[in-house]
Design an enzyme around this catalytic site. Structure first.
Site, PDB file in Angstrom:
ATOM      1  N   GLN A  79      -4.614  -1.284   9.713  1.00  0.00           N
ATOM      2  CA  GLN A  79      -4.468  -2.615   9.116  1.00  0.00           C
ATOM      3  C   GLN A  79      -5.037  -3.685  10.052  1.00  0.00           C
ATOM      4  O   GLN A  79      -4.662  -3.768  11.218  1.00  0.00           O
ATOM      5  CB  GLN A  79      -2.975  -2.888   8.822  1.00  0.00           C
ATOM      6  CG  GLN A  79      -2.712  -4.197   8.128  1.00  0.00           C
ATOM      7  CD  GLN A  79      -3.333  -4.257   6.725  1.00  0.00           C
ATOM      8  OE1 GLN A  79      -3.235  -3.319   5.947  1.00  0.00           O
ATOM      9  NE2 GLN A  79      -3.985  -5.373   6.407  1.00  0.00           N
ATOM     10  N   ASP A 133     -11.222   3.237   4.468  1.00  0.00           N
ATOM     11  CA  ASP A 133     -11.620   1.833   4.347  1.00  0.00           C
ATOM     12  C   ASP A 133     -13.146   1.686   4.325  1.00  0.00           C
ATOM     13  O   ASP A 133     -13.662   0.607   4.027  1.00  0.00           O
ATOM     14  CB  ASP A 133     -11.060   1.017   5.522  1.00  0.00           C
ATOM     15  CG  ASP A 133      -9.819   0.236   5.115  1.00  0.00           C
ATOM     16  OD1 ASP A 133      -9.670  -0.044   3.906  1.00  0.00           O
ATOM     17  OD2 ASP A 133      -9.008  -0.080   5.999  1.00  0.00           O
ATOM     18  N   LYS A 191       0.845  -1.203   0.000  1.00  0.00           N
ATOM     19  CA  LYS A 191       0.000   0.000   0.000  1.00  0.00           C
ATOM     20  C   LYS A 191       0.878   1.250   0.000  1.00  0.00           C
ATOM     21  O   LYS A 191       0.611   2.209  -0.723  1.00  0.00           O
ATOM     22  CB  LYS A 191      -0.917  -0.009   1.231  1.00  0.00           C
ATOM     23  CG  LYS A 191      -2.051  -1.012   1.102  1.00  0.00           C
ATOM     24  CD  LYS A 191      -2.786  -1.269   2.408  1.00  0.00           C
ATOM     25  CE  LYS A 191      -3.859  -2.348   2.225  1.00  0.00           C
ATOM     26  NZ  LYS A 191      -4.500  -2.759   3.462  1.00  0.00           N
TER      27      LYS A 191
END
Ligand code: NDP
Length: 284
Positions: free
Chosen positions: A98, A121, A54
């Protein structure tokens, strides 16, 4: 028949290339460089690889990315302090925590602490609600990538029977919602579904998000179906495979996304798209 491959790697590259230009134009116009904060707790090797990928993608697209790697024994309160600090940092337009988090930390509490305006997200209850309403602000990255892949086939979604195997909050449910908003007739399956093969065989569009290697076999797929394999599973021999038995399903499906090189790269591309969106919103 051999399915056309839906090349997620190439599609993601096209999205990232276009995004790179958009980021440059945005920065020139506003003087603001879109910034992503990545929070990684502990030393889970798979998470470390995801975070590295990422970060690399952000760098290439011209986004700034700041890594907050904290030890696995960080307390929930300590993690929440960090999130609050990032919520108020004007240089941060997207916050990615994460997952999975260590078991002593309640992921739900942490994800709810992320400002909905920086929730790239799309996991905050506010953004989940907006998604359900059909007015999503941040669409979760993997589901968003799945839709782009289906759309890339040029086939219509409207009126099709879509079967989503898996009902997690991060993949199955949002994928189903997005397909429904595009006027597919959607069936959501899970571990207690009766006669899953028969349900899957009815699918014009089949999305597998199960977490079981090569679970969807050729006999579960309708001829000509679009099959999207979200799964990422590491076999004992080190090979990476999806939730779909690629070889068998390729012989039946009309379209198939491979693993690796399918949904994975698309997830990252959509994260970048959402980060630019966060920056646009911050300066609006
Ligand atoms: P979860 O474990 O949260 O959910 C799995 C779902 O599959 C559950 O709803 C479960 O049903 C269902 N399931 C399990 N066994 C069966 C079965 N025998 N028959 C039917 N359904 C079953 O997984 P995630 O949604 O988080 O992830 C799914 C997969 O996608 C994983 O391989 C993961 O690694 C991958 N993934 C890939 C990403 C990418 O970027 N490519 C991003 C995120 C995930 P029930 O609810 O009844 O338990």
């Amino acid at each position: 028949m051999s399915a056309h491959l839906i090349d997620g790697k190439q599609l993601a590259k096209e999205i990232r290339d276009r995004l790179g230009l958009d980021v440059k134009a945005f920065e020139t116009r506003t003087g603001v460089r879109p910034g992503l904060a990545v929070v990684l707790v502990g030393d889970d090797p798979a998470s470390a690889v995801y975070v590295r990928n990422k970060k690399k993608a952000c760098d290439t697209a011209g986004l700034s990315v700041v890594d907050h790697h904290v030890p696995s024994d960080t307390t929930q309160a300590g993690l929440l302090d960090l999130i609050h600090q990032l919520n108020t940092d004007a240089a941060v337009h997207g916050i990615l925590v994460q997952l999975p988090l260590p078991s002593h930390i309640d992921s739900r509490v942490v994800l709810q602490a992320v400002s909905p305006d920086k929730d790239v997200d799309g996991f905050h209850p506010y953004n989940v609600g907006r998604l359900v309403e059909g007015a999503a602000e941040f669409v979760p990255c993997t589901p968003s990538g799945v839709i782009r892949m289906i759309e890339s086939t040029g086939e219509t979604i409207q009126g099709k029977h879509a079967v989503v195997v898996g009902r997690s909050n991060i993949v199955g449910k949002p994928v189903a919602m997005l397909l429904m908003h595009r006027h597919a007739t959607v069936t959501i399956c899970h571990s207690r579904t009766t006669d899953l093969p028969a349900v899957c065989r009815g699918a014009d569009i089949l999305v597998a998000a199960i977490g079981k290697p090569q679970f969807i076999t050729g006999d579960m797929v309708k001829d000509g179906a679009i099959v999207i394999d979200v799964g990422i599973n590491r076999l004992d021999d080190g090979r990476l495979v999806g939730d779909v038995h690629g070889e068998q399903v390729r012989a039946r499906a009309g379209w198939l996304s491979p693993v690796p090189g399918g949904v994975g790269p698309m997830t990252i591309a959509m994260l970048l798209v959402n980060t630019l969106e966060g920056a646009r919103r911050a300066v609006a």
